[in-house]
Design a protein around this motif. Structure first.
Motif, PDB file in Angstrom:
ATOM      1  N   ARG A 226       0.774  -1.150   0.052  1.00 20.44           N
ATOM      2  CA  ARG A 226       0.229   0.091  -0.003  1.00 20.44           C
ATOM      3  C   ARG A 226       0.830   1.168   0.094  1.00 20.44           C
ATOM      4  O   ARG A 226       0.614   2.281  -0.700  1.00 20.44           O
ATOM      5  N   GLN A 231      -1.271  -1.984  -4.735  1.00 23.94           N
ATOM      6  CA  GLN A 231      -2.336  -2.662  -4.343  1.00 23.94           C
ATOM      7  C   GLN A 231      -3.158  -3.552  -5.067  1.00 23.94           C
ATOM      8  O   GLN A 231      -3.902  -4.439  -4.610  1.00 23.94           O
ATOM      9  N   ASP A 243      -7.350  -8.810  13.597  1.00 24.34           N
ATOM     10  CA  ASP A 243      -6.755  -8.129  12.515  1.00 24.34           C
ATOM     11  C   ASP A 243      -6.623  -8.370  10.890  1.00 24.34           C
ATOM     12  O   ASP A 243      -6.822  -7.505  10.314  1.00 24.34           O
ATOM     13  N   GLN A 246     -10.042  -7.329   9.865  1.00 26.02           N
ATOM     14  CA  GLN A 246     -10.128  -5.899   9.442  1.00 26.02           C
ATOM     15  C   GLN A 246      -9.170  -5.761   8.348  1.00 26.02           C
ATOM     16  O   GLN A 246      -9.548  -4.876   7.538  1.00 26.02           O
ATOM     17  N   ALA A 247      -8.264  -6.444   8.051  1.00 30.13           N
ATOM     18  CA  ALA A 247      -7.471  -6.246   6.687  1.00 30.13           C
ATOM     19  C   ALA A 247      -8.098  -6.704   5.336  1.00 30.13           C
ATOM     20  O   ALA A 247      -8.005  -6.254   4.576  1.00 30.13           O
ATOM     21  N   LYS A 249     -11.282  -6.401   5.447  1.00 28.78           N
ATOM     22  CA  LYS A 249     -12.509  -5.455   5.161  1.00 28.78           C
ATOM     23  C   LYS A 249     -11.709  -4.185   4.483  1.00 28.78           C
ATOM     24  O   LYS A 249     -12.428  -3.595   3.746  1.00 28.78           O
ATOM     25  N   LYS A 250     -10.472  -3.808   4.743  1.00 24.50           N
ATOM     26  CA  LYS A 250     -10.039  -2.709   4.231  1.00 24.50           C
ATOM     27  C   LYS A 250      -9.230  -3.066   3.060  1.00 24.50           C
ATOM     28  O   LYS A 250      -8.976  -1.973   2.210  1.00 24.50           O
ATOM     29  N   GLY A 251      -9.515  -4.345   2.401  1.00 26.32           N
ATOM     30  CA  GLY A 251      -8.833  -4.510   1.225  1.00 26.32           C
ATOM     31  C   GLY A 251      -7.375  -5.141   1.142  1.00 26.32           C
ATOM     32  O   GLY A 251      -6.894  -5.132   0.127  1.00 26.32           O
ATOM     33  N   GLN A 252      -6.687  -5.123   2.247  1.00 27.17           N
ATOM     34  CA  GLN A 252      -5.348  -5.390   2.502  1.00 27.17           C
ATOM     35  C   GLN A 252      -5.026  -6.701   2.125  1.00 27.17           C
ATOM     36  O   GLN A 252      -4.004  -7.222   1.442  1.00 27.17           O
ATOM     37  N   PRO A 294     -13.514 -11.417   1.185  1.00 31.14           N
ATOM     38  CA  PRO A 294     -14.201 -10.142   1.289  1.00 31.14           C
ATOM     39  C   PRO A 294     -15.676 -10.261   1.224  1.00 31.14           C
ATOM     40  O   PRO A 294     -16.612  -9.273   1.893  1.00 31.14           O
TER      41      PRO A 294
END
Length: 303
Positions: A226, A231, A243, A246-247, A249-252, A294
């Motif tokens: 990122r 990306q 964690d 959440q990653a 969720k953020k698209g990581q 996702p």
């Protein structure tokens, strides 16, 4: 009569005070995922009607220290022992000493490298090779069956590293157009995952996807991507930690595999209690795993 009643009450209270079951716990290394296992064990112990006290020790990946911790538990005459192995190839003495003392033993999360367990010894955890296969099948599909793959390995002395990576390579055997261009250890740590990815990018490596042996290293790699504007590179993790979710969720992260720490941690305490009560438990107690994407990560978020 009052004096007799008082003596009986005192005796009952004294007996109750000594009835608490004691379980010694030695973990391989108190890292991110293990912290969730320990919390789950502590929650289950508090909720148990049996009255359970856990004594948790961290071996800091030191085989000798872990054996010493187990020997200390035995000398304290605990009712059961739970071990998350520091080295899955070095558990023979632990099993022998616990068995010789007649103390039930539960291996948790990382399976010792043995074919069978002696009576009174069980394993609670997940099928790591199958997990690697689940992760790579998803990535291979998203890659369109071709491209360059980097594999971020866990701790090299850890059997889960080998099993998860073997699972990844099982799938790669079906996809000859996916090439492994990098394969290095990030030691399960986020910072090292970031360092590896930064190093590969600096060297100009062409990478289309990353298969990380856990979420933490995958998150580190994703953070490096990122920061450098890459990306489009897919990153897969394993564990389904908070964690990691959440990653997603953020698209990581593009994918993870949920290894339920509550089921493993609480299940290990349950297994220990059953062995204390002489239940006929032996061998492997497998905890189911699930692919996290996702599209479905929300159902794994803890309320």
């Amino acid at each position: 009569m009052k004096r007799l009643f008082g003596c009986l009450c005192a005796l009952l209270l004294s007996t109750a005070a000594h009835a608490e079951l004691r379980i010694g716990v030695s973990v391989g290394q108190f890292d991110n995922y293990v912290s969730y296992l320990v919390q789950a064990m502590q929650d289950r112990a508090k909720a148990s009607p049996d009255g359970v006290k856990l004594q948790v020790e961290d071996s800091a990946s030191d085989v000798v220290r872990q054996l010493n911790q187990v020997e200390s538990f035995i000398s304290q005459k605990v009712d059961a022992i739970i071990v998350n192995p520091a080295d899955t190839a070095a558990t023979r003495k632990i099993s022998e000493k616990a068995s010789a003392a007649g103390i039930p033993l539960v291996y948790m999360n990382s399976r010792p490298e043995v074919d069978t367990f002696p009576p009174g010894v069980v394993f609670v955890g997940t099928d790591e090779r199958a997990i690697g296969q689940m992760q790579m099948e998803y990535l291979a599909e998203k890659m369109g069956g071709k491209g360059n793959l980097a594999i971020i390995l866990g701790r090299l002395a850890h059997s889960d590293t080998g099993k998860r990576t073997s699972g990844v390579k099982d799938v790669l055997a079906k996809y000859p157009d996916i090439k492994v261009v990098e394969e290095q250890s990030g030691d399960w740590q986020r910072e090292k995952g970031m360092d590896l990815m930064n190093d590969w990018l600096t060297k100009g490596k062409t990478i289309n996807a990353v298969a990380s042996n856990n979420d933490e290293m995958g998150i580190g790699a994703a953070m490096a991507l990122r920061q450098t504007g890459h990306q489009e590179i897919l990153v897969g993790g394993i564990d389904g930690t908070p964690d990691g979710l959440q990653a997603l969720k953020k698209g990581q992260l593009a994918v993870s595999v949920f290894r339920d720490p509550v089921a493993i941690g609480a299940g290990s305490v349950d297994a220990a209690l059953m062995l204390i009560k002489h239940a006929a438990l032996q061998g492997d107690i497998w905890v189911p795993t699930q692919l996290v994407t996702p599209d479905n990560y929300q159902q794994f978020l803890r309320k």
